[in-house]
Scaffold this motif. Structure first.
Motif, PDB file in Angstrom:
ATOM      1  N   LEU A 189       8.918  -1.091  -5.052  1.00  0.00           N
ATOM      2  CA  LEU A 189       8.845   0.145  -4.273  1.00  0.00           C
ATOM      3  C   LEU A 189       8.921   1.325  -5.232  1.00  0.00           C
ATOM      4  CD1 LEU A 189      10.152  -2.047  -2.207  1.00  0.00           C
ATOM      5  CD2 LEU A 189      10.883  -0.034  -0.932  1.00  0.00           C
ATOM      6  N   ILE A 190       7.874   2.120  -5.276  1.00  0.00           N
ATOM      7  CA  ILE A 190       7.856   3.331  -6.085  1.00  0.00           C
ATOM      8  C   ILE A 190       7.790   4.517  -5.124  1.00  0.00           C
ATOM      9  CG2 ILE A 190       6.711   4.634  -7.902  1.00  0.00           C
ATOM     10  CD1 ILE A 190       7.821   1.956  -8.832  1.00  0.00           C
ATOM     11  N   THR A 191       8.850   5.299  -5.091  1.00  0.00           N
ATOM     12  CA  THR A 191       8.941   6.414  -4.151  1.00  0.00           C
ATOM     13  C   THR A 191       8.980   7.739  -4.906  1.00  0.00           C
ATOM     14  OG1 THR A 191      10.155   5.047  -2.568  1.00  0.00           O
ATOM     15  CG2 THR A 191      10.296   7.427  -2.280  1.00  0.00           C
ATOM     16  N   LYS A 192       8.170   8.678  -4.455  1.00  0.00           N
ATOM     17  CA  LYS A 192       8.191  10.036  -5.003  1.00  0.00           C
ATOM     18  C   LYS A 192       8.724  10.976  -3.932  1.00  0.00           C
ATOM     19  CE  LYS A 192       4.454   9.399  -8.350  1.00  0.00           C
ATOM     20  NZ  LYS A 192       3.150   9.884  -8.846  1.00  0.00           N
TER      21      LYS A 192
ATOM     22  N   THR B  31       5.716   6.456  -0.594  1.00  0.00           N
ATOM     23  CA  THR B  31       6.195   5.178  -1.119  1.00  0.00           C
ATOM     24  C   THR B  31       5.025   4.232  -1.326  1.00  0.00           C
ATOM     25  OG1 THR B  31       8.331   5.399   0.007  1.00  0.00           O
ATOM     26  CG2 THR B  31       7.704   3.190  -0.715  1.00  0.00           C
ATOM     27  N   GLU B  32       4.964   3.626  -2.498  1.00  0.00           N
ATOM     28  CA  GLU B  32       3.978   2.591  -2.795  1.00  0.00           C
ATOM     29  C   GLU B  32       4.696   1.244  -2.805  1.00  0.00           C
ATOM     30  OE1 GLU B  32       0.713   2.729  -3.414  1.00  0.00           O
ATOM     31  OE2 GLU B  32       0.322   4.885  -3.694  1.00  0.00           O
ATOM     32  N   ILE B  33       4.231   0.326  -1.957  1.00  0.00           N
ATOM     33  CA  ILE B  33       4.821  -1.009  -1.890  1.00  0.00           C
ATOM     34  C   ILE B  33       3.812  -2.017  -2.422  1.00  0.00           C
ATOM     35  CG2 ILE B  33       5.750  -2.812  -0.389  1.00  0.00           C
ATOM     36  CD1 ILE B  33       6.710  -0.670   1.514  1.00  0.00           C
ATOM     37  N   GLU B  34       4.277  -2.870  -3.320  1.00  0.00           N
ATOM     38  CA  GLU B  34       3.401  -3.877  -3.918  1.00  0.00           C
ATOM     39  C   GLU B  34       4.151  -5.197  -4.038  1.00  0.00           C
ATOM     40  OE1 GLU B  34       0.948  -4.755  -8.105  1.00  0.00           O
ATOM     41  OE2 GLU B  34       2.086  -2.894  -7.833  1.00  0.00           O
TER      42      GLU B  34
ATOM     43  N   GLY C 232       0.806  -1.205   0.000  1.00  0.00           N
ATOM     44  CA  GLY C 232       0.000   0.000   0.000  1.00  0.00           C
ATOM     45  C   GLY C 232       0.846   1.264   0.000  1.00  0.00           C
ATOM     46  N   ARG C 233       0.178   2.370   0.282  1.00  0.00           N
ATOM     47  CA  ARG C 233       0.826   3.677   0.227  1.00  0.00           C
ATOM     48  C   ARG C 233       1.302   4.110   1.608  1.00  0.00           C
ATOM     49  NH1 ARG C 233      -1.626   9.451  -1.975  1.00  0.00           N
ATOM     50  NH2 ARG C 233       0.341  10.225  -2.821  1.00  0.00           N
ATOM     51  N   TRP C 234       2.518   4.676   1.633  1.00  0.00           N
ATOM     52  CA  TRP C 234       3.129   5.141   2.872  1.00  0.00           C
ATOM     53  C   TRP C 234       3.591   6.585   2.722  1.00  0.00           C
ATOM     54  CZ3 TRP C 234       3.215   2.046   7.152  1.00  0.00           C
ATOM     55  CH2 TRP C 234       3.035   0.670   6.963  1.00  0.00           C
ATOM     56  N   PHE C 235       3.595   7.307   3.850  1.00  0.00           N
ATOM     57  CA  PHE C 235       4.101   8.676   3.896  1.00  0.00           C
ATOM     58  C   PHE C 235       5.312   8.717   4.824  1.00  0.00           C
ATOM     59  CE2 PHE C 235      -0.491   8.748   3.284  1.00  0.00           C
ATOM     60  CZ  PHE C 235      -0.611   9.526   2.138  1.00  0.00           C
TER      61      PHE C 235
END
Length: 248
Positions: free
Chosen positions: A131-134, A115-118, A96-99
């Motif tokens: 891990l997709i981090t902006k 960060t989006e973890i899948e 899921g999405r993390w801040f």
């Protein structure tokens, strides 16, 4: 419990020795699900650090010195210090999405991060995660980093999360999870590296984090993450979430 400065120095040299590939277990075959010796676990960790540039003579000399020391005892102390406050990490509860609500500004200059973890592959003993981090500073356009997570066994030290950030040379491990509802996704997670620097705290909700901020702060302070011995005169940064305009 805090690690002394002397022990921190020896632990750093131990990681260097592991990277030198002079340890006898380096190429041992791991059996999924089997208990992995702690030395091999940290060997595997070091193998996932970015190797940039040639080893210097000084680094080689330090590795030779460390070869005569009790490296196994040192990494055992490091392992116990890192993972004494955590049990098994359930990978599905990381999705899921993390801040980012706490970060290490000496490494990550950006104030804001999501960060989006899948999970992209999983079986009984192993998992692969995306891990997709902006990252961005207020008023700027976000930059996207692509990372990967690898779980190679049931121990918390066998789950390595690489952010893809240019300043992160080594992966992170999960050293603490917080959740109010057993079985549900984690509310907060603390990510760090073997010398407790750098460290990141991720939260599902910034509002929920504000309610439990003291609990997280107390953990970071008690366990030596807030002002780590490995990086003197540094202190973890609590993100100004209101300036980030997080969309939850």
């Amino acid at each position: 419990m805090y690690i002394t400065l002397k022990l921190i120095t020896l632990l750093a040299l131990t990681i260097e020795l592991i990277c030198s590939k002079e340890l006898p277990f380096l190429n041992a075959i791991e059996v999924p699900g089997a208990k992995v010796p702690i030395m091999r676990m940290f060997d595997n960790y070091a193998a996932h650090c970015k190797k940039e540039g040639e080893r210097t003579l000084g680094m080689s000399s330090l590795a030779q010195i460390m070869h005569s020391l009790n490296a196994e005892a040192l990494v055992t102390k490091m392992h116990d210090s890192l993972f004494s406050a955590i049990g098994d990490v359930e990978v599905r509860r990381l999705e899921g999405r993390w801040f980012s609500v706490v970060d290490t500004r000496e490494v990550h200059a950006e104030e804001c991060s999501t960060t989006e973890i899948e999970i992209i592959a999983q079986n009984v003993f192993t998992s692969t995660l995306s891990l997709i981090t902006k990252v961005w500073n207020p008023g700027q356009t976000p930059t996207t980093n692509t990372g990967i997570g690898l779980q190679m066994g049931p121990e918390p030290g066998e789950l390595l999360l690489s952010t893809g950030h240019s300043m992160d040379k080594c992966p992170y491990v999960v050293v603490k999870t917080f959740n109010a509802n057993p079985g549900q996704p984690y509310d907060f997670i603390v990510l760090s590296q073997p010398l407790k620097y750098p460290t990141i705290v991720l939260a599902r909700s910034t509002d929920l984090f504000q309610e439990h901020k003291k609990q997280v702060y107390d953990f970071l302070e008690k366990n030596g993450y807030l002002s780590p011995m490995a990086a003197l005169n540094t202190r973890l940064h609590f993100v100004n979430v209101s300036a980030c305009d997080f969309v939850e």
